[in-house]
Design a protein around this motif. Structure first.
Motif, PDB file in Angstrom:
ATOM      1  N   ASN A 237      -3.424   0.509  -3.699  1.00  0.00           N
ATOM      2  CA  ASN A 237      -3.251  -0.038  -2.345  1.00  0.00           C
ATOM      3  C   ASN A 237      -1.793   0.037  -1.866  1.00  0.00           C
ATOM      4  OD1 ASN A 237      -3.417  -1.506   0.053  1.00  0.00           O
ATOM      5  ND2 ASN A 237      -4.772  -3.054  -0.807  1.00  0.00           N
ATOM      6  N   PRO A 238      -1.289   1.253  -1.650  1.00  0.00           N
ATOM      7  CA  PRO A 238       0.121   1.374  -1.226  1.00  0.00           C
ATOM      8  C   PRO A 238       0.401   0.763   0.151  1.00  0.00           C
ATOM      9  CG  PRO A 238      -0.962   3.546  -1.262  1.00  0.00           C
ATOM     10  CD  PRO A 238      -1.913   2.562  -1.876  1.00  0.00           C
ATOM     11  N   ASP A 239      -0.582   0.770   1.059  1.00  0.00           N
ATOM     12  CA  ASP A 239      -0.334   0.170   2.383  1.00  0.00           C
ATOM     13  C   ASP A 239      -0.073  -1.331   2.262  1.00  0.00           C
ATOM     14  OD1 ASP A 239      -0.907   2.667   3.357  1.00  0.00           O
ATOM     15  OD2 ASP A 239      -2.695   2.078   4.494  1.00  0.00           O
ATOM     16  N   GLY A 240      -0.923  -1.995   1.489  1.00  0.00           N
ATOM     17  CA  GLY A 240      -0.750  -3.438   1.298  1.00  0.00           C
ATOM     18  C   GLY A 240       0.553  -3.746   0.584  1.00  0.00           C
ATOM     19  N   THR A 241       0.946  -2.876  -0.322  1.00  0.00           N
ATOM     20  CA  THR A 241       2.206  -3.054  -1.045  1.00  0.00           C
ATOM     21  C   THR A 241       3.372  -2.980  -0.068  1.00  0.00           C
ATOM     22  OG1 THR A 241       1.260  -2.010  -2.997  1.00  0.00           O
ATOM     23  CG2 THR A 241       3.667  -2.056  -2.861  1.00  0.00           C
ATOM     24  N   TRP A 242       3.381  -1.926   0.728  1.00  0.00           N
ATOM     25  CA  TRP A 242       4.457  -1.720   1.707  1.00  0.00           C
ATOM     26  C   TRP A 242       4.543  -2.892   2.691  1.00  0.00           C
ATOM     27  CZ3 TRP A 242       8.566   1.237   2.738  1.00  0.00           C
ATOM     28  CH2 TRP A 242       9.083   1.188   4.036  1.00  0.00           C
ATOM     29  N   ARG A 243       3.363  -3.337   3.146  1.00  0.00           N
ATOM     30  CA  ARG A 243       3.326  -4.363   4.192  1.00  0.00           C
ATOM     31  C   ARG A 243       3.531  -5.782   3.667  1.00  0.00           C
ATOM     32  NH1 ARG A 243      -0.593  -3.462   8.743  1.00  0.00           N
ATOM     33  NH2 ARG A 243      -0.628  -1.245   9.211  1.00  0.00           N
ATOM     34  N   GLY A 244       3.542  -5.955   2.350  1.00  0.00           N
ATOM     35  CA  GLY A 244       3.707  -7.297   1.789  1.00  0.00           C
ATOM     36  C   GLY A 244       2.446  -8.136   1.888  1.00  0.00           C
ATOM     37  N   HIS A 245       1.258  -7.485   1.687  1.00  0.00           N
ATOM     38  CA  HIS A 245      -0.016  -8.208   1.703  1.00  0.00           C
ATOM     39  C   HIS A 245      -0.308  -8.846   0.348  1.00  0.00           C
ATOM     40  CE1 HIS A 245      -1.924  -5.648   5.190  1.00  0.00           C
ATOM     41  NE2 HIS A 245      -0.866  -6.315   5.578  1.00  0.00           N
ATOM     42  N   LEU A 246      -1.176  -9.830   0.367  1.00  0.00           N
ATOM     43  CA  LEU A 246      -1.699 -10.388  -0.890  1.00  0.00           C
ATOM     44  C   LEU A 246      -2.872  -9.564  -1.394  1.00  0.00           C
ATOM     45  CD1 LEU A 246      -1.757 -12.796  -2.971  1.00  0.00           C
ATOM     46  CD2 LEU A 246      -3.704 -13.640  -1.636  1.00  0.00           C
ATOM     47  N   ARG A 247      -3.843  -9.272  -0.486  1.00  0.00           N
ATOM     48  CA  ARG A 247      -5.144  -8.872  -0.994  1.00  0.00           C
ATOM     49  C   ARG A 247      -5.805  -7.691  -0.277  1.00  0.00           C
ATOM     50  NH1 ARG A 247      -8.131 -11.687  -4.674  1.00  0.00           N
ATOM     51  NH2 ARG A 247     -10.392 -11.769  -4.360  1.00  0.00           N
ATOM     52  N   THR A 248      -5.322  -7.312   0.909  1.00  0.00           N
ATOM     53  CA  THR A 248      -6.047  -6.293   1.676  1.00  0.00           C
ATOM     54  C   THR A 248      -5.191  -5.054   1.918  1.00  0.00           C
ATOM     55  OG1 THR A 248      -5.369  -6.869   3.928  1.00  0.00           O
ATOM     56  CG2 THR A 248      -7.148  -8.177   2.965  1.00  0.00           C
TER      57      THR A 248
END
Ligand SMILES: [Zn+2]
Length: 407
Positions: A237-248
């Motif tokens: 989940n690179p998008d969630g990583t970049w955006r600072g998400h918890l779970r999505t």
């Protein structure tokens, strides 16, 4: 970043750094950052909020728990930080007994005094930094940039192939590493990590595993790659990583609830991964996660799938016994409840894969806090321990390898 198709405010849920009379700055405007600033007029009473993920339909909630921000001009200042929406986060009970992570050099991470007030729902961090700048995070971040470095140095090693299997909603590459050569009678072992981007310990785990697996002087790795082909996806989940998400992901999809019917449009990560799994075959899968609440390392098995059998039970029990021998941090006493027969949630990766390929497939969980049976007082569960726990998975895999498809 201006490449985004999913309007969620900003691509990265950043608070804007603000100065105060005291000259202190807070900023999360970078890869994996997350914080919002409510009020920082006094160093002893700074009010913050965690920015939520996009609304997640399967979970019917906007997840929040991951925070990661830098404070500057703080040396010697007694900081009191209040995260005012901690009580509205995804797993409020998990704040109990939790200590926030901090670092000056972004390499060594230590814990700082943290308290959760159940009545007000406020999480309070108290710390007097020794340096001009300090980073605070829910867990030691494994940023997207660090991910790129991991992929780059690993794919340059001998007998490693990089398969770019697709693209995310935000246009990030989906990187899958193939170690060893597939061949007739050779099992295909899959290790995937970080479907949930806030569970950064999962990528530290993959980092340690890959470091050992590419050590051409390590006997276990040498034999494992002779006898099996190992596929590793360190960050699903690179998008969630970049955006600072918890779970999505960027589209608000909880990827570990997308495995029954992945959609190329809004869960391309799972769509492409499962497509490649179908093509290559799966004989064993470990899906690596972190658990906010439980202070243990454990697995969730696939007991509830329609195809559960004595064979799969034997494989799962054999794997657990082998992992316990390889690492005392792994245990089977504490964990989630076991699914009743036929009650498995087939949208979850390990259940879908176990059923689809009639193979050993588990979800592996590590703590955000620490291991209760042998805690480490300065760092708690840490990148260092997650990496060694990842490296210790290899002898456990090697031990069960001959049994995966035995008649
Ligand atoms: Zn997870």
């Amino acid at each position: 970043m201006d490449v985004h198709r999913w309007a969620t405010g900003a691509t990265s849920p950043n608070g804007i750094g603000k100065s105060t009379a005291g000259g202190i700055y807070v900023n999360s405007n970078y890869d994996s950052g997350n914080i919002e600033i409510e009020d920082m007029s006094e160093a002893g009473n700074i009010k913050l909020r965690i920015h939520p993920d996009p609304f997640c339909e399967t979970d019917n909630v906007s997840h929040a728990m991951w925070f990661n921000f830098r404070m500057t001009n703080v040396a010697g200042k007694a900081l009191t930080l209040h995260i005012n929406n901690a009580g509205q986060c995804s797993f409020p009970v998990a704040w109990q007994g939790y200590q926030a992570c901090a670092s000056y050099d972004l390499e060594h991470w230590f814990r700082v005094p943290t308290q959760y007030d159940t009545d007000s729902g406020v999480l309070t961090i108290q710390h007097t930094p020794e340096c001009d700048a300090v980073q605070y995070a829910y867990f030691a971040p494994y940023t997207y940039n660090r991910h790129r470095q991991l992929i780059a140095r690993t794919q340059a090693k001998r007998d490693v192939k990089l398969l770019m299997i697709g693209e995310t909603c935000d246009g990030h590459d989906l990187n899958l590493l193939q170690l060893g050569t597939p061949g007739p009678g050779k099992p295909n072992v899959w290790i995937i990590a970080r479907q949930h981007p806030g569970e950064s310990m999962a990528e530290w785990f993959a980092d340690g595993l890959l470091e050992r697996l590419t050590d051409s002087h390590d006997a276990v790795s040498r034999h494992l790659l002779r006898d099996a082909c190992v596929f590793v996806m360190p960050n699903v989940n690179p998008d969630g990583t970049w955006r600072g998400h918890l779970r999505t992901n960027a589209a608000g999809i909880n990827l570990n609830r997308a495995w029954a019917k992945p959609c190329e449009e809004d869960s391309p990560e799972v769509f492409h991964l499962l497509r490649v799994m179908d093509k290559k075959g799966v004989d064993m899968l470990v899906d690596v996660h972190g658990d906010e609440e439980l202070p243990y390392c454990f697995i969730a098995g696939s007991e509830g799938i329609p195809g559960w059998s004595d064979r799969l039970k034997g494989l799962q029990d054999g794997f657990c016994a082998a992992y316990k021998r390889a690492s005392p941090d792994f245990q089977t006493k504490f964990g989630y409840g076991v699914d009743a027969p036929g009650e498995a949630n087939m949208t979850i990766c390990s259940n879908q894969v176990a059923q689809r390929f009639d193979c050993l497939a588990v979800t592996l969980e590590m703590p955000f806090k620490d291991t209760a049976d042998h805690p480490e007082p300065v760092q708690g569960w840490s990148p260092e321990r997650a990496k060694r726990f990842g490296a210790a998975l290899l002898p456990a895999i090697y031990e069960v390898l001959p049994t995966l498809r035995a008649q």
